[in-house]
Design a protein around this motif. Structure first.
Motif, PDB file in Angstrom:
ATOM      1  N   LEU A  93      25.187 -79.363   4.881  1.00 20.74           N
ATOM      2  CA  LEU A  93      25.389 -78.580   6.104  1.00 20.74           C
ATOM      3  C   LEU A  93      26.701 -78.963   6.789  1.00 20.74           C
ATOM      4  O   LEU A  93      27.451 -78.112   7.251  1.00 20.74           O
ATOM      5  CB  LEU A  93      24.213 -78.781   7.068  1.00 20.74           C
ATOM      6  N   ARG A  94      26.987 -80.269   6.835  1.00 17.55           N
ATOM      7  CA  ARG A  94      28.265 -80.714   7.410  1.00 17.55           C
ATOM      8  C   ARG A  94      29.430 -80.123   6.645  1.00 17.55           C
ATOM      9  O   ARG A  94      30.416 -79.671   7.205  1.00 17.55           O
ATOM     10  CB  ARG A  94      28.372 -82.248   7.337  1.00 17.55           C
ATOM     11  N   GLU A  95      29.277 -80.180   5.312  1.00 15.62           N
ATOM     12  CA  GLU A  95      30.330 -79.689   4.425  1.00 15.62           C
ATOM     13  C   GLU A  95      30.599 -78.204   4.693  1.00 15.62           C
ATOM     14  O   GLU A  95      31.714 -77.736   4.610  1.00 15.62           O
ATOM     15  CB  GLU A  95      29.823 -79.882   2.997  1.00 15.62           C
ATOM     16  N   LEU A  96      29.533 -77.472   5.047  1.00 18.25           N
ATOM     17  CA  LEU A  96      29.687 -76.048   5.314  1.00 18.25           C
ATOM     18  C   LEU A  96      30.279 -75.793   6.694  1.00 18.25           C
ATOM     19  O   LEU A  96      30.547 -74.658   7.062  1.00 18.25           O
ATOM     20  CB  LEU A  96      28.327 -75.343   5.221  1.00 18.25           C
ATOM     21  N   GLY A  97      30.420 -76.857   7.467  1.00 15.86           N
ATOM     22  CA  GLY A  97      31.067 -76.712   8.762  1.00 15.86           C
ATOM     23  C   GLY A  97      30.120 -76.459   9.922  1.00 15.86           C
ATOM     24  O   GLY A  97      30.564 -76.122  11.017  1.00 15.86           O
ATOM     25  N   TYR A  98      28.834 -76.612   9.702  1.00 14.47           N
ATOM     26  CA  TYR A  98      27.900 -76.431  10.816  1.00 14.47           C
ATOM     27  C   TYR A  98      27.848 -77.697  11.650  1.00 14.47           C
ATOM     28  O   TYR A  98      27.811 -78.803  11.115  1.00 14.47           O
ATOM     29  CB  TYR A  98      26.502 -76.107  10.299  1.00 14.47           C
ATOM     30  N   LYS A  99      27.809 -77.536  12.955  1.00 11.05           N
ATOM     31  CA  LYS A  99      27.698 -78.713  13.815  1.00 11.05           C
ATOM     32  C   LYS A  99      26.273 -78.764  14.362  1.00 11.05           C
ATOM     33  O   LYS A  99      25.838 -77.869  15.067  1.00 11.05           O
ATOM     34  CB  LYS A  99      28.696 -78.610  14.967  1.00 11.05           C
ATOM     35  N   MET A 100      25.557 -79.821  14.008  1.00  7.28           N
ATOM     36  CA  MET A 100      24.196 -79.931  14.526  1.00  7.28           C
ATOM     37  C   MET A 100      23.767 -81.391  14.480  1.00  7.28           C
ATOM     38  O   MET A 100      24.377 -82.210  13.813  1.00  7.28           O
ATOM     39  CB  MET A 100      23.230 -79.062  13.711  1.00  7.28           C
ATOM     40  N   ASP A 101      22.729 -81.726  15.236  1.00  6.66           N
ATOM     41  CA  ASP A 101      22.126 -83.047  15.115  1.00  6.66           C
ATOM     42  C   ASP A 101      21.013 -82.947  14.097  1.00  6.66           C
ATOM     43  O   ASP A 101      20.225 -82.013  14.125  1.00  6.66           O
ATOM     44  CB  ASP A 101      21.559 -83.504  16.463  1.00  6.66           C
ATOM     45  N   PHE A 102      20.951 -83.939  13.224  1.00  2.45           N
ATOM     46  CA  PHE A 102      19.962 -83.886  12.149  1.00  2.45           C
ATOM     47  C   PHE A 102      19.033 -85.081  12.314  1.00  2.45           C
ATOM     48  O   PHE A 102      19.446 -86.226  12.153  1.00  2.45           O
ATOM     49  CB  PHE A 102      20.696 -83.964  10.805  1.00  2.45           C
ATOM     50  N   PHE A 103      17.794 -84.817  12.706  1.00  5.51           N
ATOM     51  CA  PHE A 103      16.852 -85.914  12.903  1.00  5.51           C
ATOM     52  C   PHE A 103      15.835 -85.959  11.776  1.00  5.51           C
ATOM     53  O   PHE A 103      15.336 -84.926  11.332  1.00  5.51           O
ATOM     54  CB  PHE A 103      16.121 -85.769  14.239  1.00  5.51           C
ATOM     55  N   VAL A 104      15.541 -87.175  11.331  1.00  6.76           N
ATOM     56  CA  VAL A 104      14.611 -87.348  10.220  1.00  6.76           C
ATOM     57  C   VAL A 104      13.398 -88.131  10.696  1.00  6.76           C
ATOM     58  O   VAL A 104      13.544 -89.180  11.323  1.00  6.76           O
ATOM     59  CB  VAL A 104      15.276 -88.106   9.059  1.00  6.76           C
TER      60      VAL A 104
END
Lengths: 360, 338
Positions: A93-104
């Motif tokens: 997702l980062r590689e695709l350029g989306y900016k988001m918080d990713f919680f696991v």
């Protein structure tokens, strides 16, 4: 304010959505799984990753484009690949350029504490408990009705009525806001579905158990709604894997796992991650209960299910139960699946009738 | 003299020295299957299900070759190396899978110790006592055998690392250096990978593998990833890749990733490495996927092309740097993904 999103898995969305709404967050539910979701996921995922990774990645992309900025995903400690989805998906997702918080969410509660603080700003233990309980009630209700539907489809009075009730129920359950109403709704629809069942037909009703990998078993889009197809062929379907069951096992609140291990022991002496040992153990249990057949569902290249697949012929030979193994990937077509199911059901019917010509 | 069979596949490529020392100490004769050949691979493919990955299929073939030759067969059940060091589920179910593939009477007695700790890759207590009792009924001998084997194993691991350090000192010539990333049981089995390493030598290229680094370096480099990989072998591979990508990017010119078709952990780890490599500028990447249909000719062509490409790139780099200096701008890494 955060806009939270999460992956689809069967009726999981109802519970998770209720939880986050109850916590006072904005929820962006990813659109229902469609071919578009799958295509998006397949396009950006590693080539040989398993199907659940691909489709959940598709969910995230669709939800982020709808405006979500926080992704909540499950984690794990292996050896199943599910525990490592989060790393790959985040990087892709980062590689695709989306900016988001990713919680696991990890199985070890200790590791989650700082995540919880980040998502909610503070640590409202009481609120979490209340919201969790409410969401749990919804999941339980959905599972109970699902269990009933699996059985009722085989002997419904009017074709399609059970599915109609089931869809209505899920839609209404999603909107309900109090625990009391959940119970009322569940009661109402239990009665409706039971009333729509005719008395069992005179001929043979086959009983088939569904085993396999949890995502494939729970998610009707990916397994091409196999339970419905079997129901239309007049088969009563049973399965042991439900979302609530999974959570129980996750929290060590169920003795199901011990039972499975005990039954699987003659064939498979150790857990192999995922639901591999459950597949073997439940097949043995169904065979003991005189089921007519077993259908194993798994995504292509699923490691635990390959171990189970290797061992299942032995179980089948020793206990006399017929097993059909179905591996799914993004290329699985519907027509081929229907043919195989019909052939399998036909075979079981003849076997049950004792058609001796078959064995000459 | 009692005999014990060890298939020359999978864990053989990691722990054979220890196993050999251990069983010899106890007075057992070790029978090894021959290096993988066409017959063994075909037997293995026939005996196993389609979806299994190649190294496991080959394992079945090795077991078939060993039938009726020994009193015992050694198939360890690899569960974990302690907490958070797990393995592919197929290792966990291996003895059970082997049992279903052959008729019960054909198989010799299976010795399958459950491995749950890092240094327990031997049948230490229960099983050793069982075999040991047949031979010398001496508990002390068994423990002795265990510790000699452990020493032997550590020595072989160290030897592999030391050899490379010597090589590194003499490594001031202009030969290319390639990192070959892959499970040991794939890159050490010459039939399965179609003489990949030999071919590299032929092309006059130096190579490093994950085994030639010590564990601490790998562990440290692997922790650059936010969540540690819980598969032990794959964490080592990831660590090797990150070590060269971030700590010593100038030491290697290219990476060759060797995966088996359908390998679960590799499918994810490979993607992480792919993403990382595509961000660097001077390192080229070649992905090789092995299955039973892979052809030798295709692989050779790809290898030669890959090496040629790197050679040309390094040449260009020097020229461009000297003359125009726009090398940094040009996106040579777009060759990176195969």
């Amino acid at each position: 304010m955060r806009k939270v999103t999460f992956p689809h898995m069967g009726n999981l969305n109802i519970g998770v959505k209720a939880f986050f709404l109850e916590m006072g967050l904005n929820v962006i539910e990813p659109p229902q799984n469609t071919q578009k979701t799958l295509d998006l996921g397949v396009k950006y995922s590693p080539e040989f990753a398993c199907l659940p990774l691909k489709i959940t990645l598709g969910n995230f992309i669709e939800a982020i484009e709808k405006g979500a900025d926080t992704v909540v995903m499950g984690g794990g400690v292996g050896p199943c690949r599910f525990g490592y989805y989060c790393e790959v998906q985040r990087e892709v997702l980062r590689e695709l350029g989306y900016k988001m918080d990713f919680f696991v969410i990890e199985p070890e509660i200790r590791k989650n504490l700082h995540n919880i603080k980040k998502i909610f700003g503070k640590f409202p233990l009481k609120k979490i408990f209340r919201a969790g309980k409410f969401a749990w009630k919804k999941i339980l209700a959905a599972d109970h009705i699902n269990k009933l539907v699996l059985k009722a489809r085989s002997c419904e009075k009017r074709k399609g009525i059970v599915d109609q009730y089931y869809e209505d129920f899920l839609r209404k359950l999603d909107k309900v806001t109090s625990e009391e109403k959940i119970i009322n709704l569940e009661d109402e629809y239990t009665e409706k579905i039971i009333m729509s069942m005719a008395s069992p037909k005179k001929g043979i009703t086959l009983k088939i158990g569904i085993v396999g990998e949890i995502y494939l078993v729970l998610e009707p889009f990916i397994n091409q709604n196999i339970a419905k197809k079997l129901g239309e062929l007049g088969v009563s379907v049973k399965r042991k894997i439900y979302l609530s069951q999974w959570v129980y096992e996750f929290l060590n609140k169920s003795n199901e796992h011990e039972k499975v291990l005990e039954n699987a022991y003659p064939y498979l002496q150790s857990p192999v991650g995922g639901h591999g040992v459950d597949t073997i153990g439940n097949t043995v249990r169904y065979a003991k209960k005189n089921f007519d057949g077993i259908i194993q569902l798994a995504p292509f290249t699923c490691m635990p299910e390959i171990v189970a697949e290797t061992i299942l012929p032995e179980v089948s030979k020793k206990s006399g139960i017929s097993v059909l193994t179905l591996f799914f990937d993004e290329h699985t077509g519907e027509a081929g699946l229907i043919t195989r199911l019909e052939a399998f059901v036909d075979l079981l019917e003849r076997k049950k009738r004792g058609d001796e010509k078959l064995y000459v | 003299m009692k005999r014990i069979a060890i298939p020359r596949a999978l864990l053989y490529y990691y722990y054979y020295p220890a196993w050999k020392s251990y069983f010899s100490f106890l007075g057992l004769k070790v029978v090894l299957s021959p290096p993988t050949n066409k017959k063994i691979m075909e037997d293995g493919i026939k005996l196993s299900v389609d979806d299994l990955c190649l190294p496991f299929k080959v394992y079945f073939g090795h077991v078939k070759w060993l039938l009726n030759k020994t009193d015992y067969i050694f198939i360890p059940r690899l569960m974990s190396f302690g907490k958070n060091n797990k393995f592919c589920p197929k290792f966990m179910g291996l003895p059970d899978m082997i049992k279903t593939a052959f008729p019960e009477n054909d198989l010799p007695k299976i010795i399958s110790p459950v491995i749950t700790k890092r240094n327990s890759f031997l049948p230490f207590h229960n099983y050793a006592l069982e075999i040991g009792n047949l031979l010398n009924e001496n508990r002390r001998d068994i423990e002795m055998a265990y510790f000699t084997a452990l020493k032997k194993q550590n020595k072989t691991f160290k030897d592999k690392i030391n050899n490379v350090e010597n090589k590194n000192n003499s490594f001031k010539n202009k030969r290319l250096k390639i990192l070959v990333l892959g499970h040991n049981y794939l890159i050490a089995d010459d039939y399965m990978n179609m003489d990949l390493l030999k071919k590299l030598k032929e092309l006059d290229v130096e190579y490093v593998t994950s085994e030639m680094l010590d564990i601490k370096t790998k562990e440290k480099a692997a922790s650059y990833q936010k969540k540690d990989s819980f598969w032990y072998f794959n964490r080592m591979l990831l660590g090797t890749a990150y070590h060269f990508l971030y700590n010593k990017p100038k030491e290697i010119d290219g990476i060759i990733q060797v995966n088996a078709f359908g390998c679960g952990p590799d499918s994810l780890i490979k993607e992480l490495i792919d993403i990382r490599v595509s961000k660097t500028k001077n390192i080229a990447l070649l992905n090789i996927n092995l299955d039973e249909h892979s052809g030798r000719a295709g692989l050779n062509t790809r290898l030669e092309a890959f090496i040629d490409l790197i050679k040309r790139k390094t040449k260009n780099k020097k020229r461009l740097n000297l003359k125009r200096g726009y090398y940094e701008k040009s996106n040579i890494s777009s060759y990176g993904k195969s």
